[in-house]
Design a protein around this motif. Structure first.
Motif, mmCIF file in Angstrom:
data_model
loop_
_atom_site.group_PDB
_atom_site.id
_atom_site.type_symbol
_atom_site.label_atom_id
_atom_site.label_comp_id
_atom_site.label_asym_id
_atom_site.label_seq_id
_atom_site.Cartn_x
_atom_site.Cartn_y
_atom_site.Cartn_z
ATOM 1 N N THR A 85 0.858 -1.178 0.000
ATOM 2 C CA THR A 85 0.000 0.000 0.000
ATOM 3 C C THR A 85 0.892 1.226 0.000
ATOM 4 O O THR A 85 1.811 1.339 0.805
ATOM 5 C CB THR A 85 -0.920 0.009 1.228
ATOM 6 N N ILE A 86 0.608 2.128 -0.927
ATOM 7 C CA ILE A 86 1.418 3.341 -1.058
ATOM 8 C C ILE A 86 0.540 4.555 -0.792
ATOM 9 O O ILE A 86 -0.511 4.725 -1.420
ATOM 10 C CB ILE A 86 2.028 3.459 -2.473
ATOM 11 N N LEU A 87 0.973 5.370 0.163
ATOM 12 C CA LEU A 87 0.333 6.664 0.393
ATOM 13 C C LEU A 87 1.037 7.652 -0.524
ATOM 14 O O LEU A 87 2.104 8.172 -0.214
ATOM 15 C CB LEU A 87 0.468 7.076 1.857
ATOM 16 N N VAL A 88 0.466 7.867 -1.667
ATOM 17 C CA VAL A 88 1.108 8.645 -2.730
ATOM 18 C C VAL A 88 1.087 10.128 -2.394
ATOM 19 O O VAL A 88 0.059 10.668 -1.988
ATOM 20 C CB VAL A 88 0.389 8.391 -4.077
ATOM 21 N N ASP A 89 2.244 10.767 -2.564
ATOM 22 C CA ASP A 89 2.269 12.220 -2.437
ATOM 23 C C ASP A 89 2.751 12.906 -3.712
ATOM 24 O O ASP A 89 2.690 14.121 -3.826
ATOM 25 C CB ASP A 89 3.094 12.679 -1.227
ATOM 26 N N SER A 90 3.203 12.107 -4.687
ATOM 27 C CA SER A 90 3.562 12.695 -5.983
ATOM 28 C C SER A 90 3.421 11.660 -7.089
ATOM 29 O O SER A 90 3.636 10.473 -6.879
ATOM 30 C CB SER A 90 4.993 13.239 -5.961
ATOM 31 N N ARG A 100 5.835 7.397 -12.600
ATOM 32 C CA ARG A 100 6.490 7.355 -11.303
ATOM 33 C C ARG A 100 5.524 7.757 -10.200
ATOM 34 O O ARG A 100 4.814 8.752 -10.318
ATOM 35 C CB ARG A 100 7.661 8.336 -11.312
ATOM 36 N N PHE A 101 5.461 6.941 -9.139
ATOM 37 C CA PHE A 101 4.674 7.249 -7.957
ATOM 38 C C PHE A 101 5.646 7.407 -6.793
ATOM 39 O O PHE A 101 6.460 6.523 -6.538
ATOM 40 C CB PHE A 101 3.694 6.121 -7.618
#
Length: 146
Positions: A85-90, A100-101
């Motif tokens: 699980t990725i908490l994406v900020d960009s 790109r994440f």
């Protein structure tokens, strides 16, 4: 006898002619299929990493805006029998075919996921915010030059 030879020669000519016509039909059908593939490739020309990343960024922001204040958006990726699980900020792109994440995992470790545009496959999911009173994370778009 002369007419028999002529008939035999005609029959002998007809068989290779039929094979040749069958081969020509197959080549023609093959060329039509190739033409369709080329046309499909032309349609996909607009599917560059930049366009895909911009669209994904907007979709994630829209998803995030519809969540209650105590929840936030994350993406889940399943690869090699593991879920991350990725908490994406960009969100951004590299070249014409890599998206790109950037963000953090659930244990707050920084991470970056780079995927080819043909391999994008993830699930938008909801996670509780650790501090409900804090505003939702800002998810930025990073261009190739940033």
């Amino acid at each position: 006898m002369s007419s028999e030879k002529t008939n035999n020669n005609i029959q002998n000519i007809e068989l290779p002619l039929q094979i040749t016509l069958t081969a020509l039909n197959a080549i023609q059908k093959s060329n039509i299929s190739k033409q369709k593939m080329i046309n499909a490739a032309t349609i996909q020309e607009g599917s560059t990493a930049q366009i895909i990343a911009e669209n994904l960024h907007q979709e994630i922001l829209n998803y995030q805006s519809n969540l209650p204040d105590e929840e936030d958006v994350a993406i889940s990726i399943v690869q090699f029998d593991q879920t991350t699980t990725i908490l994406v900020d960009s969100i951004g792109y590299i070249g014409y075919n890599l998206v790109r994440f950037g963000g953090k995992d659930s244990s707050d470790k920084p991470l970056e996921l780079i995927q080819h545009i043909s391999q994008l496959n993830f699930l938008l999911t909801v996670v509780p915010k650790p501090e409900p009173e804090v505003p939702k994370r800002q998810i930025g778009f990073v261009s190739q030059n940033d």
